[in-house]
Design a protein around this motif. Structure first.
Motif, short mmCIF file in Angstrom:
data_model
loop_
_atom_site.label_atom_id
_atom_site.label_comp_id
_atom_site.label_asym_id
_atom_site.label_seq_id
_atom_site.Cartn_x
_atom_site.Cartn_y
_atom_site.Cartn_z
N VAL A 168 0.85 -1.19 0.00
CA VAL A 168 0.00 0.00 0.00
C VAL A 168 0.89 1.25 0.00
CG1 VAL A 168 -0.22 -0.07 2.54
CG2 VAL A 168 -1.85 1.26 1.17
N TYR A 169 0.51 2.24 -0.83
CA TYR A 169 1.24 3.49 -0.95
C TYR A 169 0.30 4.66 -0.73
CZ TYR A 169 4.65 0.70 -3.66
OH TYR A 169 5.57 -0.24 -4.08
N LEU A 170 0.86 5.77 -0.22
CA LEU A 170 0.16 7.04 -0.20
C LEU A 170 0.82 7.94 -1.23
CD1 LEU A 170 -1.93 8.97 1.08
CD2 LEU A 170 -0.14 9.69 2.67
N PHE A 171 0.10 8.26 -2.32
CA PHE A 171 0.65 9.01 -3.45
C PHE A 171 0.25 10.47 -3.42
CE2 PHE A 171 1.55 5.01 -5.55
CZ PHE A 171 2.56 5.32 -6.45
N ASP A 172 1.18 11.33 -3.81
CA ASP A 172 0.83 12.67 -4.26
C ASP A 172 0.50 12.53 -5.74
OD1 ASP A 172 0.84 15.68 -4.33
OD2 ASP A 172 2.47 15.27 -5.73
N VAL A 173 -0.75 12.76 -6.11
CA VAL A 173 -1.20 12.44 -7.46
C VAL A 173 -0.67 13.42 -8.50
CG1 VAL A 173 -3.27 11.27 -6.62
CG2 VAL A 173 -3.37 13.71 -7.20
N TYR A 191 5.62 -0.41 -7.70
CA TYR A 191 5.55 1.05 -7.68
C TYR A 191 5.26 1.59 -9.08
CZ TYR A 191 7.07 5.88 -7.75
OH TYR A 191 7.12 7.23 -7.95
N GLU A 192 5.90 1.04 -10.11
CA GLU A 192 5.65 1.48 -11.48
C GLU A 192 4.19 1.28 -11.87
OE1 GLU A 192 8.38 -0.73 -13.83
OE2 GLU A 192 10.10 0.56 -13.38
N LEU A 193 3.64 0.13 -11.53
CA LEU A 193 2.23 -0.15 -11.87
C LEU A 193 1.30 0.81 -11.14
CD1 LEU A 193 2.14 -4.06 -11.89
CD2 LEU A 193 1.67 -2.55 -13.83
N CYS A 194 1.58 1.05 -9.86
CA CYS A 194 0.72 1.95 -9.08
C CYS A 194 0.82 3.39 -9.60
CB CYS A 194 1.10 1.88 -7.60
SG CYS A 194 0.71 0.30 -6.80
N ALA A 195 2.03 3.83 -9.95
CA ALA A 195 2.21 5.18 -10.49
C ALA A 195 1.51 5.31 -11.84
CB ALA A 195 3.70 5.50 -10.63
N VAL A 229 -4.99 -7.25 -8.00
CA VAL A 229 -5.90 -6.12 -8.19
C VAL A 229 -5.26 -4.88 -7.61
CG1 VAL A 229 -8.20 -5.19 -7.74
CG2 VAL A 229 -7.87 -7.67 -7.95
N LEU A 230 -5.28 -3.78 -8.37
CA LEU A 230 -4.84 -2.48 -7.87
C LEU A 230 -6.07 -1.65 -7.55
CD1 LEU A 230 -2.02 -1.57 -10.44
CD2 LEU A 230 -1.84 -2.90 -8.34
N ILE A 231 -6.08 -1.04 -6.38
CA ILE A 231 -7.22 -0.22 -5.95
C ILE A 231 -6.72 1.17 -5.57
CG2 ILE A 231 -9.06 0.05 -4.24
CD1 ILE A 231 -9.20 -2.96 -4.02
N LEU A 232 -7.37 2.17 -6.12
CA LEU A 232 -7.04 3.57 -5.80
C LEU A 232 -8.23 4.22 -5.12
CD1 LEU A 232 -5.26 6.26 -7.93
CD2 LEU A 232 -7.55 6.75 -7.04
N VAL A 242 -3.06 3.91 -2.91
CA VAL A 242 -3.07 2.88 -3.95
C VAL A 242 -2.55 1.60 -3.32
CG1 VAL A 242 -2.30 2.18 -6.22
CG2 VAL A 242 -2.62 4.60 -5.73
N CYS A 243 -3.34 0.54 -3.39
CA CYS A 243 -2.95 -0.70 -2.74
C CYS A 243 -3.04 -1.88 -3.71
CB CYS A 243 -3.82 -0.97 -1.51
SG CYS A 243 -5.59 -0.91 -1.83
#
Length: 254
Positions: A168-173, A191-195, A229-232, A242-243
């Motif tokens: 799980v990440y906390l992103f600055d979008v 990380y690449e996929l989540c970004a 599964v990626l969830i935002l 994003v997890c």
């Protein structure tokens, strides 16, 4: 020299000063009148860039040494990050070559700073514009400037433990930097996929709305062919969690 501010949300508030490293080695440059303003802040990181494509790193390492010594005289609490940039192309055809390059620069710079190396913290990152390594490096740099980092990591780790997430990440979008993550090691591929997911969600939000800033409750799910599964889920102004879940685990929880 350029100075500009970054204020995307309450976590990411930075003042950036961009200048050629050679300026700090010239005692006649007017920058020295502003030393206290640039290096005197309590939370400050100095980022140095070394071109990995150079035939010899001697000049860049010598300049980096002078910059570090100059900065430490103004603020002994500074930390330093060295970006070994442009680790791409034919010269770096394998990860081993990147590690070799980083080791050479690390050893030579620490040797040059033999009398200072115990006084300062220096981190090294191999980066390229052709993958997400430059974003991951700046994510780690920015995290050092966020006072709430430890608390954020604890919260994300608790979220991971209680939901059986994989990551799980906390992103600055806006910047696509992750401001915090759980305490598990970061996998660059995840990380690449989540970004990339953040990028795609922003594009869709801009097409069908006014971007994420006007869509405060933005959320989506991406189902991957590998069973994950990626969830935002947006959680604040220009902030999104994003997890990563295994789809089987997700269906069990639902």
């Amino acid at each position: 020299m350029e100075t500009f501010s970054v204020c995307h949300n309450h976590l990411l508030r930075l003042r950036l000063v961009d200048f050629p490293g050679a300026i700090l080695c010239d005692e006649n440059v007017s920058l020295h009148q502003n030393d206290a303003a640039i290096f005197g802040g309590g939370d400050c990181v100095v980022v140095l860039v070394i071109d990995a494509q150079e035939e010899s790193y001697a000049t860049s390492i010598s300049r980096a040494k002078k910059v570090i010594e100059f900065a430490l005289k103004r603020n002994s609490k500074l930390t330093f990050d060295v970006l070994i940039h442009k680790v791409d192309g034919a010269k770096f055809y394998s990860e081993d070559r990147k590690v070799e390059c980083q080791t050479i620069i690390h050893d030579k710079l620490t040797e040059e700073l033999a009398d200072k190396v115990q006084e300062c913290s220096i981190n090294f990152h191999c980066t390229s514009i052709y993958d997400h390594s430059i974003f991951e490096a700046f994510s780690k740099i920015v995290q050092k400037l966020i006072p709430e980092k430890v608390l954020l990591e604890q919260c994300l780790q608790s979220l991971l433990d209680s939901t059986r997430m994989e990551k799980v990440y906390l992103f600055d979008v806006v910047s696509k930097l992750y401001l915090a993550s759980d305490r598990q090691p970061v996998d660059l591929q995840w990380y690449e996929l989540c970004a990339d997911m953040v990028d795609l969600v922003i594009d869709i939000a801009c097409i069908y709305g006014n971007g994420l800033e006007e869509n405060k409750d933005a959320a989506c799910e991406f189902y991957l062919q590998n069973g994950f599964v990626l969830i935002l889920k947006e959680v604040g102004h220009c902030l999104a969690i994003v997890c990563v879940f295994k789809s089987v685990l997700l269906s069990e929880q639902l």
